[in-house]
Design an enzyme around this catalytic site. Structure first.
Site, PDB file in Angstrom:
ATOM      1  N   CYS A 164       0.802  -1.231   0.000  1.00 27.72           N
ATOM      2  CA  CYS A 164       0.000   0.000   0.000  1.00 27.72           C
ATOM      3  C   CYS A 164       0.834   1.280   0.000  1.00 27.72           C
ATOM      4  CB  CYS A 164      -0.939   0.012   1.202  1.00 27.72           C
ATOM      5  SG  CYS A 164      -0.090   0.103   2.804  1.00 27.72           S
ATOM      6  N   TYR A 212       8.782  -8.925  16.544  1.00 28.81           N
ATOM      7  CA  TYR A 212       7.464  -9.485  16.858  1.00 28.81           C
ATOM      8  C   TYR A 212       7.328 -10.866  16.227  1.00 28.81           C
ATOM      9  CZ  TYR A 212       2.476  -9.608  17.839  1.00 28.81           C
ATOM     10  OH  TYR A 212       1.236  -9.934  18.346  1.00 28.81           O
ATOM     11  N   TYR A 228       4.594 -13.364  15.070  1.00 30.81           N
ATOM     12  CA  TYR A 228       3.170 -13.514  14.798  1.00 30.81           C
ATOM     13  C   TYR A 228       2.664 -14.871  15.264  1.00 30.81           C
ATOM     14  CZ  TYR A 228       3.458  -9.255  12.038  1.00 30.81           C
ATOM     15  OH  TYR A 228       3.642  -7.957  11.646  1.00 30.81           O
ATOM     16  N   CYS A 251      -8.492   2.547  37.675  1.00 30.57           N
ATOM     17  CA  CYS A 251      -9.615   3.406  37.289  1.00 30.57           C
ATOM     18  C   CYS A 251     -10.874   2.595  37.008  1.00 30.57           C
ATOM     19  CB  CYS A 251      -9.250   4.270  36.092  1.00 30.57           C
ATOM     20  SG  CYS A 251      -8.580   3.343  34.695  1.00 30.57           S
ATOM     21  N   HIS A 278      -8.078   3.845  29.786  1.00 28.68           N
ATOM     22  CA  HIS A 278      -8.502   4.570  30.982  1.00 28.68           C
ATOM     23  C   HIS A 278     -10.023   4.592  31.055  1.00 28.68           C
ATOM     24  CE1 HIS A 278      -8.057   7.287  34.312  1.00 28.68           C
ATOM     25  NE2 HIS A 278      -8.719   8.249  33.717  1.00 28.68           N
TER      26      HIS A 278
END
EC number: 3.4.19.12
Length: 829
Positions: A200, A257, A259, A333, A789
């Site tokens: 792309c 990383y 996969y 939270c 959050h």
């Protein structure tokens, strides 16, 4: 002084020196949120090491007879200016470089500087003994008391130990593919800059596959930013497992990383793997932020008030009764938001806050470990207004002239430690799902209100499921208990489809200026998706004795006093990667669900015969091996789920395919026996069997507390391998069978036994009109429930108030269309 010495001598045998393992509560009162910084300081019992504020220490002395206390008072030292930041009044904070808590380079745990005053106080006359006074006393007194004082002050307080739990989000494991990674000799050489996605043309977030050298863009984030998933798609097509993020490579390492392992990993042969494609690791410089830096940036932004204030306006801070903020203890939270909302519900106020004096009087010897006491303490702290005061700013001389959003507030450390104890997620400092915590807390309330008023009944309701066999047109009715309505989000019903498609097209073309467009979903479309019949393609019909098609319709068999609606924003993509739907839903202020009321069996309608489907097992009585679809089991195992869990998923969904099995897995991942071996009905031995003598008394008591008899609870647990959640589901789908059972005395609550009448089978539920008004909602910001959050908005006296941890302000434009959990209360007719 001689008189005080004699008093100390008389209590010397009760004064202990803390030993390893002793819990020392020197930072927080066991019955309130008083601390050494509070007016009157904190009194630590020198025998039990429990801390008490000045308003409760006399009561504790009267109950226990303990007379010797270490009185600690503490005041903050003024902050000193840093040489490198002179004139600003605030020393520069060290910028985090590591995604961690309590570790060098990570987020700092707040370390205030204090001046402390410590002395021994003898009750009931509050005679004081300082360190100087001890010097004049007999050796035996001086040594014992001094050792106790030193030990208490040197010990890590329980709250401090909880606060500084270390968490390192950067600990990475060596990839299992690194040592033997095969690299293709395809002649590919990577230039030192100018990288683009080969699909792309994106120029940011570019990953190089270490097998074939392909340059492709990374994953797309929930808001449309990031990449276009081309690196992930390449792995799915080729199986090449490891990629490195270009722009993060330095002589010290890079972002790698896997996969296949679905995690950031280490590659001990990274220099060699990079050299294969012409990259000299020792000469590379970092040009892009690493994944860790991106996560740190998000966490820092989330902690800023500006990110969540509405439309950039300056919000007016509020103080007073019911307007108390809660300190964030490190990703707490979710807990703060849920408890703020629950204590606006009258049932919770009446149960815990109105009776707080009685609860404290009846508290056990260690109230820090008592559920009712700690919930009452939290509720009183939120509603009393005693802690709803502006937080002092010790670094700003003009702080008093201009009110700020921060409050003194309360820090629910004891409460969080108690409700999270033993839980694999809520006992940690990681972010959690507010909906999961709400259900966890309701479950704890159920267990602790077995023979008394139960505030969770305010949310409890019955659901009727009607299944109609399309071949015989006969029906089956079952009921189950629930506490939350999960509202689906039909993305195909978006009213701004053209805008969404245009934004998607521009992103695929690599247009970095493409706007982020949020899908607009009508609330009516969500309700229609909830109420429309569900097609069951492989339903085993007892009427025709074979699999056929059926429809399932869900309706309310009762309407609760308070209704909780969860917007199902969090889902899984086709690749089973968790994602969050970025949607705006026009949630109404008032709601009428009367049209969704259950009707029960229709006139003239025939019911399906009560005949069990054929078992999924061979005729071999001894082995009882289930006949399972091996291909479905294999597909599930390849996704990383335990083998036994995969076998159970296929077994319990009747070999009906990967989708049904996957849904079963997602709904049972939290089961304590999720990965345990599959135990078949009728097995008399082996793990998972549940003879009567081995049933969990706690599970039995929990089901009995819901209004069932002990015999009924026993039958449910024995039918479900002693798994509580499944037993509850089972019992509500077999109510007709249970009605014929005798209700034993063991199934009655104390009040019902005194009344001399048998309770009806089934849960205690309230019912009334299905008309509601919105009074609170909890919102989430971030890519998944495991990060981001939470804040909540609550309507108080016709004014919306935003609760963001310690900040409590009047809301100007409550974002009701972006909520995650919505709370409604019944409108009185």
């Amino acid at each position: 002084m001689a008189e005080v010495g004699e008093v100390l001598m008389s209590v010397l045998s009760t004064i202990r020196v803390p030993k390893p393992g002793d819990r020392v509560h020197k930072d927080e009162c066991a019955l309130s949120f008083s601390s050494p910084e509070s007016e009157g300081g904190l009194y630590v019992c020198m025998n039990s090491f429990l801390g008490f504020g000045s308003q409760y220490v006399d009561r504790y002395h009267a109950r226990t007879g303990q007379r010797a206390y270490l009185h600690i008072t503490r005041s903050r030292k003024p902050k000193k200016e840093d040489d490198s930041n002179s004139g600003s009044g605030h020393p520069p904070k060290k910028k985090p470089t590591r995604l961690a808590i309590g570790i060098e380079g990570g987020f700092d745990v707040e370390q205030e500087q204090y001046e402390e005053d410590v002395k021994v106080v003898i009750l009931p006359d509050r005679q004081e003994v300082t360190s100087e006074d001890l010097a004049t006393m007999p050796d035996v007194v001086r040594e014992r008391v001094s050792l106790s004082m030193t030990g208490i002050m040197a010990a890590d307080s329980v709250s401090h130990a909880l606060q500084v739990q270390q968490w390192d989000g950067e600990v990475r494991q060596e990839s299992r593919h690194a040592a033997d990674l095969k690299q293709l000799d395809n002649g590919v050489k990577i230039p030192p800059s100018g990288w683009r996605c080969e699909v792309c043309d994106l120029q940011e977030n570019i990953w190089m596959n270490l097998t074939d050298g392909k340059l492709l863009c990374g994953r797309r984030y929930f808001d449309g930013s990031g990449g276009n998933n081309h690196a992930l798609l390449h792995f799915q097509e080729t199986g090449y497992p490891i990629a490195v993020k270009l722009g993060t490579i330095t002589p010290d390492g890079a972002d790698v990383y896997s996969y296949d392992e679905d995690d950031m990993v280490l590659d001990s042969k990274l220099p060699e793997h990079l050299a294969h494609f012409g990259i000299n690791m020792m000469t590379m410089e970092k040009t892009e932020r690493t994944m860790t830096e991106l996560e740190i940036a998000v966490n820092q932004r989330v902690g800023e008030w500006e990110v969540i204030q509405e439309s950039g306006t300056t919000l007016r801070p509020l103080f007073g009764s019911g307007l108390t903020g809660m300190k964030n203890l490190g990703n707490s939270c979710y807990l703060n938001s849920v408890m703020q909302v629950l204590f606006t519900v009258p049932d919770f106020q009446n149960k815990y806050v109105s009776n707080i004096d009685k609860i404290i009087d009846e508290a056990p010897s260690d109230p820090t470990q008592d559920f009712k006491t700690q919930v009452a303490k939290l509720g009183y702290g939120l509603l009393s207004g005693e802690y709803s005061k502006p937080a002092p700013d010790h670094g700003d001389e003009n702080a008093a002239s201009e009110p700020r959003g921060d409050q003194i507030g309360i820090a629910p450390r004891m409460f969080k430690a108690l409700v999270g104890r033993g839980h694999p997620e809520f006992s940690t400092n990681r972010q959690q799902d507010a909906q999961e915590f709400l259900l966890h807390f309701i479950n704890m309330v159920e267990r602790n209100c077995r023979s008394a008023s139960n505030p969770s009944e305010a949310f409890r309701f019955l659901v009727e499921e009607r299944i109609v066999c399309q071949q015989s047109q006969k029906a089956k009715y079952t009921q189950r208990v629930d506490y939350i309505v999960q509202l689906p989000v039909p993305m195909d019903q978006a009213t701004n489809t053209e805008e969404l498609q245009e934004a998607e097209r521009r992103r695929e073309e690599g247009d970095s200026s493409a706007p982020t467009v949020r899908a607009q979903i009508p609330f009516t479309a969500c309700m229609a998706a909830l109420s429309e019949p569900e097609i069951l393609a492989d339903f085993w019909s007892s009427a025709v004795q074979s699999k056929t098609t059926a429809t399932k319709t869900t309706r309310f068999a009762s309407f609760p006093d308070h209704l909780v609606i969860q917007i199902k924003k969090f889902t899984f993509g086709l690749d089973w990667v968790p994602k969050k739907l970025d949607v705006s839903i026009d949630v109404p202020d008032t709601l009428d669900l009367s049209a969704l009321s259950a009707t029960g069996q229709q006139q003239g309608e025939e019911l399906l015969p009560e005949v069990a489907p054929p078992p999924l097992m061979t005729p071999d009585v001894e082995v009882k091996a289930p006949v399972l679809d091996d291909s479905t089991v294999s597909q599930l195992c390849e996704m990383g789920f335990p083998l036994e869990a995969c076998r159970k998923a296929v077994y319990y969904t009747g070999n009906t395919g990967i989708d049904a099995a996957m849904n079963w897995i997602m709904g049972h991942m939290d089961d304590p026996d999720f990965g345990s071996p599959l135990v078949l009905p009728g097995c008399s031995s082996g793990p998972g069997t549940t003879p009567t003598e081995s049933l969990s008394e706690e599970h039995l008591a929990t089901i009995v507390s819901m209004g069932f008899s002990r015999d009924q609870a026993t039958k449910a647990l024995r039918a479900t391998s002693n798994v509580l959640d499944r037993a509850v589901d089972w019992i509500f789908s077999h109510l007709d069978d249970l009605e014929s059972m005798d209700v034993s005395e063991g199934g009655r609550s104390a009040a019902e036994s005194e009344g001399g009448r048998d309770p009806p089978p089934g849960p205690r539920v309230r019912d009334g009109p299905g008309k509601y008004e919105l009074f609170a909602f909890i919102s989430h910001m971030g890519t998944s429930t495991m990060c981001g959050h939470y804040v909540c908005h609550i309507k108080k006296d016709q004014q919306w108030v935003i609760f963001n941890d310690q900040k409590v302000c009047a809301s100007e434009k409550p974002p009701k269309d972006l909520g995650y959990l919505y709370f409604y209360r019944r409108v009185a007719e």
